[in-house]
Motif scaffolding. Structure first.
Motif, PDB file in Angstrom:
ATOM      1  N   PRO A 750      20.108  20.046  49.530  1.00 38.01           N
ATOM      2  CA  PRO A 750      19.362  20.879  50.394  1.00 38.01           C
ATOM      3  C   PRO A 750      18.018  21.327  49.962  1.00 38.01           C
ATOM      4  O   PRO A 750      17.774  21.320  48.657  1.00 38.01           O
ATOM      5  N   SER A 751      17.203  21.570  51.037  1.00 33.45           N
ATOM      6  CA  SER A 751      15.914  22.150  50.475  1.00 33.45           C
ATOM      7  C   SER A 751      16.013  23.609  49.956  1.00 33.45           C
ATOM      8  O   SER A 751      17.245  24.088  50.397  1.00 33.45           O
ATOM      9  N   TRP A 752      15.117  24.250  49.244  1.00 35.38           N
ATOM     10  CA  TRP A 752      15.279  25.745  48.977  1.00 35.38           C
ATOM     11  C   TRP A 752      13.999  26.208  48.529  1.00 35.38           C
ATOM     12  O   TRP A 752      13.187  25.180  48.433  1.00 35.38           O
ATOM     13  N   TYR A 753      14.052  27.467  48.402  1.00 34.50           N
ATOM     14  CA  TYR A 753      12.754  28.312  48.207  1.00 34.50           C
ATOM     15  C   TYR A 753      13.082  29.651  47.581  1.00 34.50           C
ATOM     16  O   TYR A 753      14.353  29.940  47.846  1.00 34.50           O
ATOM     17  N   THR A 754      12.336  30.038  46.629  1.00 37.29           N
ATOM     18  CA  THR A 754      12.508  31.509  46.326  1.00 37.29           C
ATOM     19  C   THR A 754      11.210  32.267  46.072  1.00 37.29           C
ATOM     20  O   THR A 754      10.351  31.477  45.911  1.00 37.29           O
ATOM     21  N   LEU A 755      11.238  33.522  46.346  1.00 37.55           N
ATOM     22  CA  LEU A 755      10.399  34.033  46.460  1.00 37.55           C
ATOM     23  C   LEU A 755      10.396  35.247  45.044  1.00 37.55           C
ATOM     24  O   LEU A 755      11.344  35.724  44.928  1.00 37.55           O
ATOM     25  N   ASN A 756       9.381  35.206  44.380  1.00 34.18           N
ATOM     26  CA  ASN A 756       9.227  36.092  43.054  1.00 34.18           C
ATOM     27  C   ASN A 756       8.172  36.953  42.648  1.00 34.18           C
ATOM     28  O   ASN A 756       6.956  36.611  43.159  1.00 34.18           O
ATOM     29  N   PHE A 757       8.429  37.951  41.954  1.00 37.90           N
ATOM     30  CA  PHE A 757       7.160  38.778  41.454  1.00 37.90           C
ATOM     31  C   PHE A 757       7.285  38.846  39.942  1.00 37.90           C
ATOM     32  O   PHE A 757       8.552  39.353  39.569  1.00 37.90           O
ATOM     33  N   ARG A 758       6.196  39.293  39.363  1.00 38.90           N
ATOM     34  CA  ARG A 758       6.058  39.092  37.710  1.00 38.90           C
ATOM     35  C   ARG A 758       5.148  40.198  37.460  1.00 38.90           C
ATOM     36  O   ARG A 758       3.772  40.072  38.207  1.00 38.90           O
ATOM     37  N   GLY A 759       5.069  41.139  36.626  1.00 39.63           N
ATOM     38  CA  GLY A 759       3.901  42.041  36.026  1.00 39.63           C
ATOM     39  C   GLY A 759       4.101  42.012  34.683  1.00 39.63           C
ATOM     40  O   GLY A 759       4.891  42.134  33.934  1.00 39.63           O
ATOM     41  N   GLN A 760       2.748  42.452  34.411  1.00 37.43           N
ATOM     42  CA  GLN A 760       2.731  42.570  32.712  1.00 37.43           C
ATOM     43  C   GLN A 760       1.807  43.936  32.507  1.00 37.43           C
ATOM     44  O   GLN A 760       0.761  43.870  32.926  1.00 37.43           O
ATOM     45  N   TYR A 761       2.178  44.673  31.604  1.00 37.54           N
ATOM     46  CA  TYR A 761       1.246  45.690  31.497  1.00 37.54           C
ATOM     47  C   TYR A 761       1.336  45.920  29.917  1.00 37.54           C
ATOM     48  O   TYR A 761       1.953  46.057  29.056  1.00 37.54           O
ATOM     49  N   GLN A 762      -0.219  46.143  29.369  1.00 37.29           N
ATOM     50  CA  GLN A 762      -0.625  46.405  28.062  1.00 37.29           C
ATOM     51  C   GLN A 762      -0.611  47.635  27.683  1.00 37.29           C
ATOM     52  O   GLN A 762      -1.584  48.785  28.052  1.00 37.29           O
ATOM     53  N   ILE A 763       0.481  48.436  27.168  1.00 43.10           N
ATOM     54  CA  ILE A 763       0.648  49.976  27.281  1.00 43.10           C
ATOM     55  C   ILE A 763      -0.269  50.330  26.181  1.00 43.10           C
ATOM     56  O   ILE A 763      -0.935  51.326  26.355  1.00 43.10           O
ATOM     57  N   SER A 764      -0.280  49.514  24.900  1.00 41.42           N
ATOM     58  CA  SER A 764      -0.985  50.105  23.852  1.00 41.42           C
ATOM     59  C   SER A 764      -1.514  48.709  23.272  1.00 41.42           C
ATOM     60  O   SER A 764      -0.918  47.616  23.492  1.00 41.42           O
ATOM     61  N   GLU A 765      -2.389  48.860  22.244  1.00 41.62           N
ATOM     62  CA  GLU A 765      -2.751  47.610  21.364  1.00 41.62           C
ATOM     63  C   GLU A 765      -1.475  46.906  20.763  1.00 41.62           C
ATOM     64  O   GLU A 765      -1.511  45.836  20.535  1.00 41.62           O
ATOM     65  N   SER A 766      -0.262  47.737  20.694  1.00 40.77           N
ATOM     66  CA  SER A 766       0.808  47.159  20.028  1.00 40.77           C
ATOM     67  C   SER A 766       1.957  46.913  20.999  1.00 40.77           C
ATOM     68  O   SER A 766       2.915  46.332  20.662  1.00 40.77           O
ATOM     69  N   THR A 767       2.014  47.380  22.085  1.00 36.83           N
ATOM     70  CA  THR A 767       3.175  47.293  23.003  1.00 36.83           C
ATOM     71  C   THR A 767       2.744  46.878  24.367  1.00 36.83           C
ATOM     72  O   THR A 767       1.630  47.269  25.051  1.00 36.83           O
ATOM     73  N   THR A 768       3.447  45.706  24.661  1.00 39.40           N
ATOM     74  CA  THR A 768       3.512  44.827  26.007  1.00 39.40           C
ATOM     75  C   THR A 768       4.762  45.023  26.606  1.00 39.40           C
ATOM     76  O   THR A 768       5.982  44.562  26.013  1.00 39.40           O
ATOM     77  N   ILE A 769       4.909  45.265  27.907  1.00 39.11           N
ATOM     78  CA  ILE A 769       5.982  45.218  28.535  1.00 39.11           C
ATOM     79  C   ILE A 769       5.764  44.279  29.785  1.00 39.11           C
ATOM     80  O   ILE A 769       4.647  44.160  30.583  1.00 39.11           O
TER      81      ILE A 769
END
Length: 803
Positions: A750-769
């Motif tokens: 069968p055909s299919w689809y997905t809807l998705n969301f992604r985010g990235q935040y550079q909290i500081s020079e050393s930390t990324t979420i």
């Protein structure tokens, strides 16, 4: 006196405040960027960053707009005042740029725009944002590589209608394909740790001139991180730790890497560990995919257990460990040594598609597991530059050893006999590659290669009631070997910036030796040994023509081949319920002839359209077909009467397709990208045309990406067309247990689809979420030919900390 001292201090402080030495860094990797052009609006003031990414802004006033421009990064506008006291300016990589550097096209660095073939490039920044579970998922994220999965610990790529042993995988320039890479789905790509990858290049179409046998449909080249030396007399140390969690499989992943850099020496250590639970499928979709029951072995025997949650695919969980150690030594500016050690191992993991098969109304298997998939590689690369040699400007020698280990354990429901088969391959390779500038407009690449594989294979039957083990037929002829010797040459002619011509030739000679004497006590083959010799001359020629700033044309023609390997010649296995594949010592190479036409329309980087069409003719194709053994069409295998089949040169195929990519720059912060692939074709056997097995359905994705300072968001859709019953290859129709049923009760995808969301935040020079919510609408689907359903709604959280 005190007055003059105070005045002097104030003067020094004011001068320091007025002077501003800044550092320009990559926004994700935090690496310094060399060669960034810094200028004002009328370019009356300008400077360039040094090797440390440093530059002075003394010439600029506080409020005038300053531009930071670099070929591989997005143009940035900022004022001196906005830079502030941090003295840091972060640039975002431009992964879509035409000025990307490509290695896989010749094994030496070339500008992407000079290469006639279509090559996808994925850099470390994109990999971190994509946040893939495995390298298979990384390839799938491109929107141009289709991925089949038989189990959670899987990922078998399909490129332009080809897959498995018609595609080539390389790691740091060393071929991963070995003599037992099969025509069925392959999962070896998951052995490559996505956390260790610096750059991935996917060549769409033939790569036989550079890489030889198997590179018919494409080449997946993985380049791992490199140790970094110190630019000063002090130790250069950096380290990264990453933690990742995903809800759909209860995945828990931990990673650490650290670099020790000295003036001439550098060391990089990389370790990753993942623990995956049973995968949950989506809520909305075909009921045929539900896991309503499963087999379980108890102290009193095998029983069928009703699944409390049919969305959970039991059993699919497993564990994986990846380790990498690299050493870099540069005694001179023109000489370097690079040593790489890689080790990957998994726990036992189930082949899920075999566990959902039924025999009449009862599950067929009580257990069907792969044993640990182990991969070890050591490679030493020596690179030397020379401005005086008449033979080369750059020479690169690569010596590598790899060891592959895999095993299979299966037992029918309520049977006391467990079939055990294990295989190992020792793979040795040597490459010598040269680059030479013949003239200002002409560049020559050439080299030689030798590869040797030795196969060990063992088969046993274990009686779990009596704990006795007896030997049985092995999957491959034990002690068999496969070796290849080749020489290649490629030339690039670039008379001006608008036109490039590239052409190449490769001659390959391959020998396979197999001894069936051990297996003949079970199979009674009409031969005891098999020796297959094959030679091939393949070539490529292509042009890139850019008549103006908007248009770029690419035209490429090539030939490719795949020589029979030990899997083709000597394999014995149950290909499907009631069928067994036996050896065939009368095989020849298959050949592919193809062409590709590409057009890129670039409207001042505001709108970019990338269009390409291709056609490939596969002759003398190696396929699995019905066979006879000593005049018999059926034999007993693992206690079951089975139809006899073998790999044969029994087919030819035509594969064609169209690919369209789009990039729309809506604002400086907002971009829309989309990719769509249309694939068609057929193969012919005895004058009858049928669908091609590995031609994926039409598929694509669309991304809306927003970036601002240290924040990045991506809302995207992934979609896939249907393949009806009449579009399925006969071998797929036979695997009806992995497919949904149409209105007539026939299997289809069968055909299919997905809807998705992604985010990235550079909290500081050393930390990324980084966080993702995939399959938001909780769709239940399978990618084409997959035995396992894809993840349902899945929340993924990743935290990276840099020391």
């Amino acid at each position: 006196m005190k007055f003059f001292f105070a005045l002097s201090v104030l003067l020094v402080v004011s001068l320091q405040l007025k002077a501003q030495n800044i550092k320009v860094l990559n926004s994700l990797t935090r690496e310094p960027i060399f060669g960034v052009a810094i200028y004002n609006v009328d370019k009356s003031k300008s400077t360039v960053t040094n090797f440390l990414g440093e530059a002075s802004l003394n010439a600029f006033s506080n409020n005038e707009i300053i531009y930071f421009k670099h070929l591989s990064h997005v143009l940035k506008e900022i004022t001196k005042q906005q830079v502030g006291l941090s003295n840091r300016v972060y640039l975002v990589s431009n992964t879509e740029g035409l000025d990307e550097i490509i290695i896989s096209a010749s094994k030496f660095e070339q500008n992407k725009r000079d290469i006639p073939q279509k090559i996808i490039n994925i850099n470390a920044e994109a990999i971190q944002f994509t946040n893939p579970q495995t390298s298979a998922d990384l390839l799938e994220s491109t929107g141009q590589v289709y991925m089949q999965k038989s189990q959670l610990g899987g990922g078998s790529p399909m490129i332009r209608g080809f897959s498995t042993n018609r595609l080539l995988i390389t790691v740091d320039g060393v071929r991963m394909n070995n003599a037992i890479f099969r025509g069925g789905n392959l999962q070896n790509v998951i052995s490559i740790d996505p956390f260790s990858i610096q750059n991935t290049e996917v060549t769409l179409g033939s790569g036989s001139v550079i890489y030889g046998s198997d590179a018919i449909g494409g080449v997946m080249s993985f380049y791992t991180q490199q140790p970094q030396t110190s630019l000063s007399d002090s130790l250069f140390f950096k380290a990264n730790t990453i933690l990742r969690y995903a809800t759909a499989s209860d995945e828990k992943t931990a990673h650490i890497d650290f670099n020790l850099g000295y003036k001439k020496w550098a060391f990089l250590t990389n370790v990753s560990y993942s623990d995956f639970g049973d995968l949950r499928m989506g809520k909305h979709g075909p009921t045929e995919y539900l896991r309503t029951e499963f087999a379980q072995t108890t102290s009193t025997g095998d029983v069928i257990i009703q699944n409390n949650n049919p969305l959970v695919q039991k059993p699919t969980g497993y564990q994986q460990l990846n380790m990498m150690q690299k050493v870099h030594y540069k005694p001179q500016d023109n000489l370097s040594f690079d040593l790489g050690l890689f080790y990957t191992t998994t726990s036992d993991y189930s082949r899920y598609d075999r566990l959902i098969r039924y025999k009449n109304t009862t599950l067929r298997s009580a257990e069907w597991n792969y044993g640990p998939q182990n991969w070890f590689m050591s490679n030493l690369q020596i690179t030397k530059l020379s401005s005086h040699s008449s033979l080369y400007d750059k020479i690169k020698a690569t010596i590598a050893y790899q060891n592959f280990q895999e095993s299979r354990m299966d037992r029918d429901f309520q049977s006391s006999i467990r079939n055990l088969r294990d295989e190992a391959v020792d793979a040795y390779s040597f490459n010598l590659d040269f680059e030479k500038n013949l003239a200002l407009k002409t560049q020559l690449f050439y080299g030689v290669e030798y590869v040797y594989n030795k196969i060990r294979s063992n088969g046993e039957e274990e009686n779990i009631s009596t704990n006795t083990v007896i030997p049985t037929v092995s999957r491959y002829p034990n002690g068999s070997s496969w070796q290849s010797a080749a020489a290649y040459t490629s030339i690039k002619y670039k008379p001006n910036l608008k036109f490039v011509f590239q052409s190449g030739l490769r001659f390959n000679y391959i020998v396979s030796n197999a001894d069936f004497s051990e297996n003949n006590q079970y199979l009674n083959l009409p031969f005891n040994t098999a020796k297959t010799e094959a030679s091939a001359l393949t070539g490529t020629a292509g042009i890139r023509w850019s008549p103006n700033a908007i248009l770029q044309w690419k035209l490429n023609a090539s030939s490719a081949f795949r020589a029979p390997n030990i899997d083709d010649i000597g394999k014995v296995f149950d290909s499907e319920p009631g069928s067994v594949v036996v050896p065939n010592n009368n095989l020849k190479s298959e050949y592919a002839y193809g062409g590709e036409l590409g057009l890129k329309l670039n409207f001042d980087e505001k709108l970019v359209l990338d269009l390409s069409s291709y056609y490939t003719y596969l002759d003398n194709a190696l396929v699995r077909r019905d066979f006879t053994l000593n005049g018999e069409t059926q034999i007993i295998y693992d206690g079951e009467l089975s139809n006899v089949q073998a790999i044969q040169n029994a087919s030819k195929a035509w594969i064609y397709g169209f690919e369209m990519g789009l990039k729309l720059t809506i604002t400086n912060q907002l971009n829309l990208t989309s990719q769509y692939s249309v694939i068609g074709g057929s193969e012919e056997e005895d004058g009858v045309e049928m669908p091609v097995r590995h031609a994926a359905p039409n598929f694509g994705n669309t991304h809306l990406v927003w970036m601002h300072n240290n924040l990045k968001f991506d809302a995207f859709a992934v979609y896939n067309n249907e393949l009806s019953f009449y579009q399925l290859a006969p071998s797929e129709i036979e695997k009806d247990y992995i497919y949904a049923k149409d209105a007539n009760g026939n299997p289809y995808s069968p055909s299919w689809y997905t809807l998705n969301f992604r985010g990235q935040y550079q909290i500081s020079e050393s930390t990324t979420i980084t966080a993702s919510l995939e399959n938001i609408t909780d769709q239940r689907y399978k990618t084409y030919s997959s035995g396992i359903a894809a993840a349902g709604r899945n929340f993924i959280l990743s935290l990276k900390y840099r020391l």
